[in-house]
Design an enzyme around this catalytic site. Structure first.
Site, PDB file in Angstrom:
ATOM      1  N   LYS A   1       0.818  -1.201   0.000  1.00  0.00           N
ATOM      2  CA  LYS A   1       0.000   0.000   0.000  1.00  0.00           C
ATOM      3  C   LYS A   1       0.860   1.262   0.000  1.00  0.00           C
ATOM      4  CE  LYS A   1      -4.281  -1.794   2.051  1.00  0.00           C
ATOM      5  NZ  LYS A   1      -3.967  -3.223   2.029  1.00  0.00           N
TER       6      LYS A   1
ATOM      7  N   GLY B   1      -8.240  -7.551   2.565  1.00  0.00           N
ATOM      8  CA  GLY B   1      -9.422  -8.197   3.131  1.00  0.00           C
ATOM      9  C   GLY B   1      -9.802  -7.687   4.509  1.00  0.00           C
TER      10      GLY B   1
ATOM     11  N   GLU C   1      -3.153   6.569   8.021  1.00  0.00           N
ATOM     12  CA  GLU C   1      -3.961   7.343   7.093  1.00  0.00           C
ATOM     13  C   GLU C   1      -5.074   8.031   7.863  1.00  0.00           C
ATOM     14  OE1 GLU C   1      -4.041   5.136   2.725  1.00  0.00           O
ATOM     15  OE2 GLU C   1      -5.730   4.900   4.078  1.00  0.00           O
TER      16      GLU C   1
ATOM     17  N   ILE D   1     -11.531   8.297   6.927  1.00  0.00           N
ATOM     18  CA  ILE D   1     -12.621   8.948   6.194  1.00  0.00           C
ATOM     19  C   ILE D   1     -13.937   8.422   6.761  1.00  0.00           C
ATOM     20  CG2 ILE D   1     -13.664   9.388   3.945  1.00  0.00           C
ATOM     21  CD1 ILE D   1     -10.846  10.495   4.172  1.00  0.00           C
TER      22      ILE D   1
ATOM     23  N   LYS E   1     -17.314  -6.899   0.708  1.00  0.00           N
ATOM     24  CA  LYS E   1     -18.457  -6.438  -0.076  1.00  0.00           C
ATOM     25  C   LYS E   1     -19.588  -7.463  -0.054  1.00  0.00           C
ATOM     26  CE  LYS E   1     -14.976  -4.242  -2.890  1.00  0.00           C
ATOM     27  NZ  LYS E   1     -14.104  -4.433  -4.050  1.00  0.00           N
TER      28      LYS E   1
ATOM     29  N   ASN F   1      -6.491  -3.808  -7.152  1.00  0.00           N
ATOM     30  CA  ASN F   1      -6.572  -5.264  -7.189  1.00  0.00           C
ATOM     31  C   ASN F   1      -6.083  -5.723  -8.553  1.00  0.00           C
ATOM     32  OD1 ASN F   1      -7.696  -6.124  -4.592  1.00  0.00           O
ATOM     33  ND2 ASN F   1      -9.418  -4.866  -5.195  1.00  0.00           N
TER      34      ASN F   1
ATOM     35  N   ARG G   1      -6.111  -8.308 -10.407  1.00  0.00           N
ATOM     36  CA  ARG G   1      -6.743  -9.586 -10.769  1.00  0.00           C
ATOM     37  C   ARG G   1      -8.179  -9.316 -11.189  1.00  0.00           C
ATOM     38  NH1 ARG G   1     -10.102  -9.672  -6.523  1.00  0.00           N
ATOM     39  NH2 ARG G   1      -9.317  -9.033  -4.485  1.00  0.00           N
TER      40      ARG G   1
ATOM     41  N   ARG H   1     -24.103 -11.075  -3.232  1.00  0.00           N
ATOM     42  CA  ARG H   1     -23.300 -12.249  -2.899  1.00  0.00           C
ATOM     43  C   ARG H   1     -24.066 -13.109  -1.892  1.00  0.00           C
ATOM     44  NH1 ARG H   1     -16.989 -10.332  -2.296  1.00  0.00           N
ATOM     45  NH2 ARG H   1     -17.026  -8.635  -3.838  1.00  0.00           N
TER      46      ARG H   1
END
Length: 451
Positions: A118, A166, A202, A205, A239, A292, A294, A340
Site C-alpha cells: 500500500k 481483506g 492514514e 474517512i 463487499k 486489485n 486480478r 453475494r
C-alpha cells in the site's frame, strides 16, 4: 478463436466454473485442480480434465505453488488462470510460471509486488497525480514516530498494514491511548498474516462511499476503462452488494474518477484486467485506496452493463493480442446489481457448512454464478460464498425490482444463508434512494439483522 490450447485453472468454485464457461466458448481445453474436499464440486466435472492437488487445507492444495506448477507441466498446460484469491496476487507464483514458460493470465510479478504494498502504491499514485488519503508515505518503525505523525495528521486515523488485504491489519484509532495499544499488535498481525510488519497511518474517512473502476490494458499501451462499480454495502470490510453505474456520481465526477483511474494504471505500466479502488468522502472528494491486480468477484456487474466478457479479455491480453476497441466504443447500457449469497447465519455471519438439500434459482430472470448445485456439500475449509446473483435492468429502479423478485423466488435448504439479509437490503428505503455509505449495515442493523 482460441488464444491458448489448454488452460489450467488454479482455483475452485464459482470462479473456476466462470473461467471454464468462457474457455469452452473459445474452444480452449481446461484443467481443473481440486482438493480432496472438492472432489465432487461442479467445476471438477465441467473441466476437460481434472487433477487432485492435495488435502482439504488450502495451504496443502490451492496455495501449494510447486504442486500447481507440477500439474501444469504434467498435463502440458500453456497458461494458468488464477481467478481471485489464493495465488492470484502472489508474485512468487507468477515468477515460477515464467521460469517454467507457462503464461500467467494476469499482470507481471513486478506490478503485483508493487501494488501489493500500500505504501509503494501510494507513492506511484502521487507521481501520477491521483489523490491519496492524507497519511504517511514511509514505513512507521516506532511508536514514538507514530504518535508524532498522528499529532500532525489529527485523529481519528487508520493504522494499516502496508501488505494487508481483506480488512486484515487495519485498526481505527481515535486518540494516543488507542494508538499506543494498537501499534505493536497491528505490526505483529501484519507480520503473522503477510510476513511483512510494515505499517503506516492514514486519515480516517468517516462514512465513505467505496467506488472502484474496472480497467483493461494490453501490452501495447492501450488502456481502457469499463466504468465504475459501487461497492459500499459491506460487512467487516467485505463487499455484499455491488452495482453499476454508481447512484452517487454525476457525469462530471464520473469523468474525473475514470480519468484518474486510467492515469494511475498508465503510471505503473499495467497489463491485463485490474481494478482501481477509491473512497469518497461526504464532500465528494475521492482518494485512491488500492489496486486489485486480478479479476474481481464482482466483475459480472461490469459485464452486464457493457456486454464485454472480461475473462475473454484476460485471455486475449495474456496471449499478447491487442485490445481492438476504442474507449468511445465501450458503452454502458442500463443498470446491474449483484448480491453475494453466503452459506452463513444472516444475523451472526458465522459460516454454515453442510449439504444443500434443495436449491431453487429462477434462472430465467437473472444470472447466477454459483459454485454449488443441489446436493453439493459446503465444506468449512474455504470462503462460504455460494455464488452471486446478478440482474440487469433498464433503470436502477427496474434492476432493484428484478432483484427483489429473484430473491423472493429463491430457496436454499440444508445450510443457512444470508438470503433474508439480501432481501431486506433490497427493500430498504435508504438503499433504494442510493444514499448509503460503507456504514449502511451497522447503521441499519436493528432493521436488517433481526430474526
Amino acid at each position: 478463436m482460441g488464444y491458448f490450447r489448454k488452460v489450467l485453472i488454479a482455483n475452485r468454485g464459482e470462479i473456476a466454473r466462470r473461467i471454464i464457461r468462457t474457455c469452452k466458448k473459445l474452444g480452449i481445453d481446461t484443467v481443473a485442480v481440486y482438493s480432496e474436499a472438492d472432489a465432487e464440486s461442479p467445476h471438477v466435472s465441467e473441466a476437460t480434465e481434472a487433477v487432485c492437488i492435495g488435502p482439504a487445507q488450502a495451504k496443502k492444495s490451492y496455495l501449494n505453488i510447486e504442486k500447481v506448477i507440477q500439474v501444469a507441466k504434467e498435463i502440458n498446460a500453456d497458461a494458468i488462470h488464477p481467478g481471485y484469491g489464493f495465488l492470484s496476487e502472489n508474485p512468487v507464483f507468477v515468477e515460477r510460471c515464467e521460469e517454467e514458460d507457462i503464461v500467467f493470465i494476469g499482470p507481471s510479478a513486478e506490478t503485483i509486488r508493487l501494488m501489493g504494498s500500500k505504501l509503494a502504491a501510494r507513492k506511484q499514485m502521487n507521481k501520477a497525480g491521483v489523490k491519496v488519503v492524507p497519511g504517511s508515505d514511509e514505513s512507521i518503525d516506532s511508536l514514538e514516530e507514530a504518535i508524532r505523525l498522528a499529532n500532525q495528521l489529527g485523529y481519528p486515523l487508520m493504522l494499516k498494514a502496508s501488505a494487508g488485504g481483506g480488512g486484515i491489519g487495519m485498526q481505527l484509532v481515535h486518540n494516543e491511548d488507542e494508538l499506543t495499544k494498537a501499534f505493536d499488535a497491528t505490526k505483529q498481525k501484519a507480520s503473522s498474516f503477510f510476513n511483512d510488519g510494515t505499517v503506516f497511518l492514514e486519515k480516517f474517512i468517516s462514512k465513505p462511499r467505496h467506488i472502484e473502476v474496472q480497467i483493461a490494458a494490453d501490452n501495447y499501451g492501450n488502456i481502457l476503462h469499463l466504468f465504475e462499480r459501487e461497492c459500499s454495502i459491506q460487512r467487516r470490510n467485505q463487499k455484499v452488494i455491488e452495482e453499476s453505474p454508481s447512484p452517487f456520481l454525476d457525469d462530471d465526477l464520473r469523468k474525473e474518477l475514470l480519468e484518474a483511474a486510467v492515469r494511475g494504471v498508465k503510471q505503473i505500466n499495467y497489463t491485463n484486467v485490474g481494478t482501481m479502488e477509491f473512497i469518497f468522502d461526504e464532500n465528494k472528494n475521492f482518494y485512491f485506496l488500492e489496486m486489485n491486480t486480478r479479476l474481481q468477484v464482482e466483475h459480472p456487474v461490469t459485464e452486464e452493463i457493457t456486454g464485454i466478457d472480461l475473462v475473454e479479455w484476460q485471455l486475449k491480453i495474456a496471449a499478447k493480442e491487442s485490445l481492438t476497441l476504442t474507449q468511445e466504443e465501450i458503452k454502458k447500457t442500463g443498470f446491474a446489481i449483484e448480491c453475494r449469497l453466503y452459506a452463513e447465519d444472516p444475523i451472526t455471519f458465522f459460516p454454515s457448512p453442510g449439504v444443500i438439500t434443495n436449491m431453487v434459482l429462477p434462472e430465467n430472470e437473472g444470472r447466477f454464478d454459483f459454485g454449488f448445485e443441489n446436493g453439493s456439500t459446503v465444506t468449512p475449509f474455504y470462503d462460504p460464498m455460494l455464488g452471486k446473483i446478478i440482474v440487469h435492468g433498464l433503470s436502477r429502479d427496474h434492476a432493484i425490482s428484478k432483484m427483489q423478485n429473484v430473491l423472493e423466488q429463491m430457496d436454499i435448504q440444508g445450510v443457512k444463508t444470508n438470503l433474508p439479509l439480501l432481501q431486506k437490503i433490497m427493500e430498504n428505503k435508504q438503499f433504494i434512494a442510493g444514499s448509503y455509505t460503507t456504514e449502511f449495515l451497522s447503521e441499519n442493523k436493528g432493521q436488517l439483522l433481526e430474526r
